[in-house]
Design a protein around this motif. Structure first.
Motif, PDB file in Angstrom:
ATOM      1  N   PHE A 118      40.641  38.585  39.341  1.00 23.69           N
ATOM      2  CA  PHE A 118      39.644  37.816  40.072  1.00 23.69           C
ATOM      3  C   PHE A 118      39.721  36.356  39.647  1.00 23.69           C
ATOM      4  N   THR A 119      39.433  35.457  40.578  1.00 23.81           N
ATOM      5  CA  THR A 119      39.227  34.075  40.183  1.00 23.81           C
ATOM      6  C   THR A 119      37.941  33.999  39.357  1.00 23.81           C
ATOM      7  N   TRP A 133      38.338  43.071  35.026  1.00 26.35           N
ATOM      8  CA  TRP A 133      36.945  43.165  35.463  1.00 26.35           C
ATOM      9  C   TRP A 133      36.561  41.950  36.291  1.00 26.35           C
ATOM     10  N   HIS A 134      35.551  42.140  37.138  1.00 19.23           N
ATOM     11  CA  HIS A 134      34.924  41.008  37.804  1.00 19.23           C
ATOM     12  C   HIS A 134      34.271  40.140  36.735  1.00 19.23           C
ATOM     13  N   PRO A 135      34.298  38.802  36.880  1.00 21.17           N
ATOM     14  CA  PRO A 135      33.767  37.933  35.825  1.00 21.17           C
ATOM     15  C   PRO A 135      32.262  38.018  35.606  1.00 21.17           C
ATOM     16  N   ARG A 136      31.531  38.586  36.573  1.00 23.32           N
ATOM     17  CA  ARG A 136      30.073  38.671  36.404  1.00 23.32           C
ATOM     18  C   ARG A 136      29.499  40.043  36.725  1.00 23.32           C
ATOM     19  N   SER A 163      38.689  27.913  39.786  1.00 30.81           N
ATOM     20  CA  SER A 163      39.122  28.868  40.821  1.00 30.81           C
ATOM     21  C   SER A 163      39.903  28.230  41.966  1.00 30.81           C
ATOM     22  N   ASP A 180      35.275  32.401  39.637  1.00 29.62           N
ATOM     23  CA  ASP A 180      34.021  32.423  40.405  1.00 29.62           C
ATOM     24  C   ASP A 180      33.749  33.781  41.038  1.00 29.62           C
ATOM     25  N   GLY A 181      34.690  34.709  40.931  1.00 30.59           N
ATOM     26  CA  GLY A 181      34.501  36.060  41.430  1.00 30.59           C
ATOM     27  C   GLY A 181      34.624  36.230  42.921  1.00 30.59           C
ATOM     28  N   ARG A 182      34.961  35.169  43.643  1.00 35.65           N
ATOM     29  CA  ARG A 182      34.956  35.224  45.106  1.00 35.65           C
ATOM     30  C   ARG A 182      36.303  35.606  45.709  1.00 35.65           C
ATOM     31  N   SER A 201      34.262  44.651  29.964  1.00 35.51           N
ATOM     32  CA  SER A 201      33.468  43.971  30.988  1.00 35.51           C
ATOM     33  C   SER A 201      32.905  42.682  30.412  1.00 35.51           C
ATOM     34  N   HIS A 202      32.458  41.790  31.275  1.00 39.59           N
ATOM     35  CA  HIS A 202      32.020  40.458  30.851  1.00 39.59           C
ATOM     36  C   HIS A 202      30.864  40.507  29.867  1.00 39.59           C
TER      37      HIS A 202
END
Length: 397
Positions: free
Chosen positions: A205-206, A163-166, A254, A208-210, A122-123
């Motif tokens: 994920f990009t 993982w999600h970046p944040r 992104s 920016d996580g979006r 994870s981040h």
């Protein structure tokens, strides 16, 4: 098949530093460093081709080897917070959490019943995910090495996990043509993304996580809304690959994806429109890996393939800056942070560091067996490679 604790030891007095005057590759004045102009039309069209034979440098031995695996090692990840902590997984159905230079600091992560295809931190470095061909994703607490959750999809094998970046959200690409997402804090299933017509071979994920992006054996790339599961764009057609996607890299802003395919094609895709922005012509066989770096504000992509080439592309100009020739196929690639140096792993067992501006091979690291994956330590001082001879090698940069 391309498979690809934070305990304060970072500043330990016990850690040896393998650097002296003889180890300096090249010295730069950072305040004055600029990208050299590339006005030669021939260079712009074909790139600067540099063969490794031009560099008469002996292969450098690893500073450490991890030898617990009993079969091919497919995947490696370095902790983003602890420069000594590494996770590996392989065909022996095992994942390990271990520390560079400390043979006693090893945790065997048991529970998978088939090949461990992918591991990822994870981040924040607190959690580790391992994915396998047994159709399971396991979430581990890094500090203790204990299992937190076992996550399931349809039962088909997972090719990769990210993982999600944040946040503590996990996505994994499956052989059943879908992507699955879970909340790793609660162990809850969050969403699935269906629509591909083949194995989901790459994605993430990009930054920016979006947005979520994925590529498949069906020859298409999809852009998804991770909240709703809606497919925003489907990229396909005569101006796209027309063959199985093998790899994907996303720009830090992104906005752009670089994708490679089995037929040697490389395309640049605009994520907001879903349109192919450009085609990068240069590979003649399967493109196995892709990665992106920024040098002095400009985006550079590195792609490696079975045609024995590592090609560095200037994305703004959609042209090859240099072509780095290998003796055998290139299987994996990793930029050394946001620099113009890039590491490549090769079927001949060696890891090489290249200057992405000139195309020169700066260092060659010794090894046996096909290199399957590469990772760079959190402090940027070490490269970790895994190969089909069952060994994990650590090299000093």
């Amino acid at each position: 098949m391309s498979i690809h604790g934070s305990d304060g030891v970072e500043n330990s007095d016990e850690e040896e530093v393998f650097i002296d005057e003889d180890d300096i590759i090249r010295q730069y004045d950072i305040d004055e460093e600029v990208l050299p102009d590339q006005d030669d039309d021939d260079m712009e069209a074909a790139g600067n081709v540099v063969a490794e034979e031009e560099v008469q440098e002996a292969a450098i031995s690893p500073i450490y080897q991890f030898e617990r695996h009993t079969d091919e090692v497919y995947t490696v990840a370095c902790s983003p917070t602890d420069p000594l902590l590494v996770a590996t997984g392989g065909k022996d159905e095992r994942a390990y959490l271990w520390k560079i230079g400390n043979p006693d600091a090893v945790i065997e992560l048991q529970g998978h019943t088939e090949t461990v295809s992918s591991v990822a931190f994870s981040h924040d470095g607190q959690l580790l995910a391992s994915a396998g061909f047994d159709g399971l994703v396991k979430v581990w607490d890094v500090a203790s090495g204990t299992l937190k959750f076992t996550l399931e999809g349809s039962g088909e094998g997972f090719e990769w996990v990210k993982w999600h970046p944040r946040g503590h959200f996990i996505i994994a690409g499956s052989e059943d043509s879908s992507i699955y997402m879970w909340n790793a804090d609660r162990g809850d299933f969050s969403n699935s993304f269906s629509g591909h017509g083949g194995v989901v071979t790459c994605g993430g994920f990009t930054p920016d996580g979006r947005t979520l992006c994925s590529g498949s054996d069906d020859g298409t790339m999809r852009v998804w809304n991770p909240r709703s599961g809606e497919s925003i764009h489907r990229v396909e057609g005569h101006n796209y690959h027309g063959d199985s996607l093998t790899c994907m890299a996303l720009t830090a802003d992104s906005t752009v994806a670089v994708t490679g395919a089995l037929n040697g094609s490389v395309h640049v895709v605009n994520l907001s429109s879903g349109q192919v922005r450009s085609t990068l012509v240069g590979h003649t066989n399967s493109v196995e890996c892709a990665a992106i770096s920024y040098v002095s504000g400009s985006a550079y992509a590195a792609t490696g393939g079975m045609d024995q080439k590592l090609i560095i592309w200037e994305l703004q100009r959609s042209s090859a800056r240099c072509i780095c020739e290998h003796k055998e196929g290139v299987t994996c690639v990793a930029w050394l942070g946001q620099t113009h140096y890039v590491a490549s792993g090769c079927i001949d067992g060696k890891v090489r560091i290249w200057d992405g501006l000139s195309g020169s091979c700066e260092r060659t690291y010794a090894g046996d067996g096909k290199v399957q994956s590469l990772a760079i330590s959190a402090d940027g001082t070490k490269i970790v490679s895994v190969s089909d001879d069952g060994l994990v090698r650590v090299f000093g940069i």
